[in-house]
Design a protein around this motif. Structure first.
Motif, PDB file in Angstrom:
ATOM      1  N   GLN A   1      26.024  67.952  -3.372  1.00  0.00           N
ATOM      2  CA  GLN A   1      26.899  67.003  -2.680  1.00  0.00           C
ATOM      3  C   GLN A   1      26.464  66.836  -1.225  1.00  0.00           C
ATOM      4  O   GLN A   1      26.445  65.713  -0.713  1.00  0.00           O
ATOM      5  N   ASP A   2      26.085  67.930  -0.588  1.00  0.00           N
ATOM      6  CA  ASP A   2      25.585  67.850   0.792  1.00  0.00           C
ATOM      7  C   ASP A   2      24.337  66.976   0.871  1.00  0.00           C
ATOM      8  O   ASP A   2      24.182  66.186   1.810  1.00  0.00           O
ATOM      9  N   ALA A   3      23.460  67.108  -0.110  1.00  0.00           N
ATOM     10  CA  ALA A   3      22.236  66.296  -0.122  1.00  0.00           C
ATOM     11  C   ALA A   3      22.568  64.814  -0.269  1.00  0.00           C
ATOM     12  O   ALA A   3      21.982  63.966   0.416  1.00  0.00           O
ATOM     13  N   VAL A   4      23.520  64.506  -1.137  1.00  0.00           N
ATOM     14  CA  VAL A   4      23.937  63.103  -1.316  1.00  0.00           C
ATOM     15  C   VAL A   4      24.535  62.579  -0.019  1.00  0.00           C
ATOM     16  O   VAL A   4      24.184  61.483   0.453  1.00  0.00           O
TER      17      VAL A   4
ATOM     18  N   SER B   1      22.180  59.404   6.761  1.00  0.00           N
ATOM     19  CA  SER B   1      20.941  58.892   7.345  1.00  0.00           C
ATOM     20  C   SER B   1      20.856  57.368   7.277  1.00  0.00           C
ATOM     21  O   SER B   1      20.217  56.735   8.116  1.00  0.00           O
ATOM     22  N   ASN B   2      21.519  56.760   6.291  1.00  0.00           N
ATOM     23  CA  ASN B   2      21.519  55.303   6.165  1.00  0.00           C
ATOM     24  C   ASN B   2      22.610  54.641   7.006  1.00  0.00           C
ATOM     25  O   ASN B   2      22.723  53.422   7.005  1.00  0.00           O
TER      26      ASN B   2
ATOM     27  N   THR C   1      18.040  52.525  16.621  1.00  0.00           N
ATOM     28  CA  THR C   1      18.300  53.114  17.942  1.00  0.00           C
ATOM     29  C   THR C   1      19.158  54.377  17.852  1.00  0.00           C
ATOM     30  O   THR C   1      19.399  55.032  18.853  1.00  0.00           O
ATOM     31  N   GLY C   2      19.638  54.700  16.659  1.00  0.00           N
ATOM     32  CA  GLY C   2      20.485  55.872  16.491  1.00  0.00           C
ATOM     33  C   GLY C   2      21.967  55.579  16.593  1.00  0.00           C
ATOM     34  O   GLY C   2      22.790  56.482  16.517  1.00  0.00           O
ATOM     35  N   ALA C   3      22.320  54.305  16.755  1.00  0.00           N
ATOM     36  CA  ALA C   3      23.736  53.925  16.824  1.00  0.00           C
ATOM     37  C   ALA C   3      24.279  53.743  15.415  1.00  0.00           C
ATOM     38  O   ALA C   3      23.600  53.199  14.536  1.00  0.00           O
ATOM     39  N   MET C   4      25.509  54.214  15.207  1.00  0.00           N
ATOM     40  CA  MET C   4      26.120  54.062  13.879  1.00  0.00           C
ATOM     41  C   MET C   4      26.402  52.591  13.604  1.00  0.00           C
ATOM     42  O   MET C   4      26.909  51.882  14.461  1.00  0.00           O
ATOM     43  N   LEU C   5      26.039  52.165  12.418  1.00  0.00           N
ATOM     44  CA  LEU C   5      26.278  50.779  12.020  1.00  0.00           C
ATOM     45  C   LEU C   5      27.777  50.519  11.907  1.00  0.00           C
ATOM     46  O   LEU C   5      28.529  51.381  11.452  1.00  0.00           O
ATOM     47  N   PRO C   6      28.215  49.344  12.319  1.00  0.00           N
ATOM     48  CA  PRO C   6      29.651  49.034  12.242  1.00  0.00           C
ATOM     49  C   PRO C   6      30.087  48.750  10.808  1.00  0.00           C
ATOM     50  O   PRO C   6      29.274  48.379   9.965  1.00  0.00           O
ATOM     51  N   ASP C   7      31.364  48.933  10.564  1.00  0.00           N
ATOM     52  CA  ASP C   7      31.980  48.546   9.289  1.00  0.00           C
ATOM     53  C   ASP C   7      31.275  49.108   8.065  1.00  0.00           C
ATOM     54  O   ASP C   7      30.894  48.371   7.156  1.00  0.00           O
ATOM     55  N   ILE C   8      31.108  50.411   8.047  1.00  0.00           N
ATOM     56  CA  ILE C   8      30.512  51.032   6.873  1.00  0.00           C
ATOM     57  C   ILE C   8      31.447  52.103   6.328  1.00  0.00           C
ATOM     58  O   ILE C   8      32.245  52.698   7.046  1.00  0.00           O
TER      59      ILE C   8
END
Length: 187
Positions: free
Chosen positions: A121-124, A130-131, A136-143
């Motif tokens: 589960q940790d691997a999943v 990571s996706n 740039t390392g910023a978290m994508l919005p609305d995910i």
């Protein structure tokens, strides 16, 4: 990042739009109170989805020397917030994210997410994490991942388990003697 540092994170990155930190805390407390009153499941998530949210939450905040997300019932907290505070499109995105967890787990380990070991589960969840970021390392919005993580943390740190056992906050320090004569109170 230490768990206590996550409290600062919660206050600075609300995914529930339009709420001040005080409003956010009030929402958390109100949701926790409503969970204590109504012990039956809400029914927004089906049984499998609820188990998936619970399993993922336990990987986000696992039980260590203090209880984890499962003991704090973060899955029930998440269900209440998603069902009552999210619009229909965001609810669909959240449910699609749960389906994606199962699909990823099936591709990686030939089993549904909840049937995987903790390490699997940790691997999943690591691939989902990571996706969740751009170049740039910023978290994508609305995910989905941002919502799941945030609601797990929000639910945990507004629960009795998170407040009293993890943070060791004593909401009722000492004895209250509101009507006692001043000279008779031992201090």
């Amino acid at each position: 990042m230490h768990r206590r540092d996550l409290l600062r994170f919660l206050g600075s990155t609300s995914i529930i739009v339009g709420l001040t930190p005080d409003d956010l805390l009030a929402l958390g407390r109100d949701t926790q109170d409503r969970m204590r009153v109504g012990r039956s499941p809400l029914g927004f998530f089906d049984s499998h989805q609820m188990h998936t949210v619970a399993a993922a939450g336990e990987r986000i905040i696992p039980a260590t020397d203090t209880p984890g997300a499962m003991a704090a019932e973060c899955h029930r907290f998440t269900e209440l917030i998603v069902s009552e505070r999210y619009d229909a499109a965001r609810q669909r995105r959240f449910v699609c994210g749960l389906v994606d967890l199962d699909q990823r787990a099936s591709r990686m380990h030939q089993r549904l997410f909840i049937d995987n070991t903790a390490a699997e589960q940790d691997a999943v969840l690591s691939t989902v994490e990571s996706n969740a970021y751009d170049a740039t390392g910023a978290m994508l919005p609305d995910i989905f991942w941002r919502d799941l993580k945030y609601l797990t943390l929000f639910g945990y740190y507004t629960s009795e388990v998170g407040i009293e056992q993890e943070l060791q906050v004593n909401r009722f320090p000492g004895r209250f003697e509101g009507c006692a004569m001043i000279e008779t109170v031992n201090r």
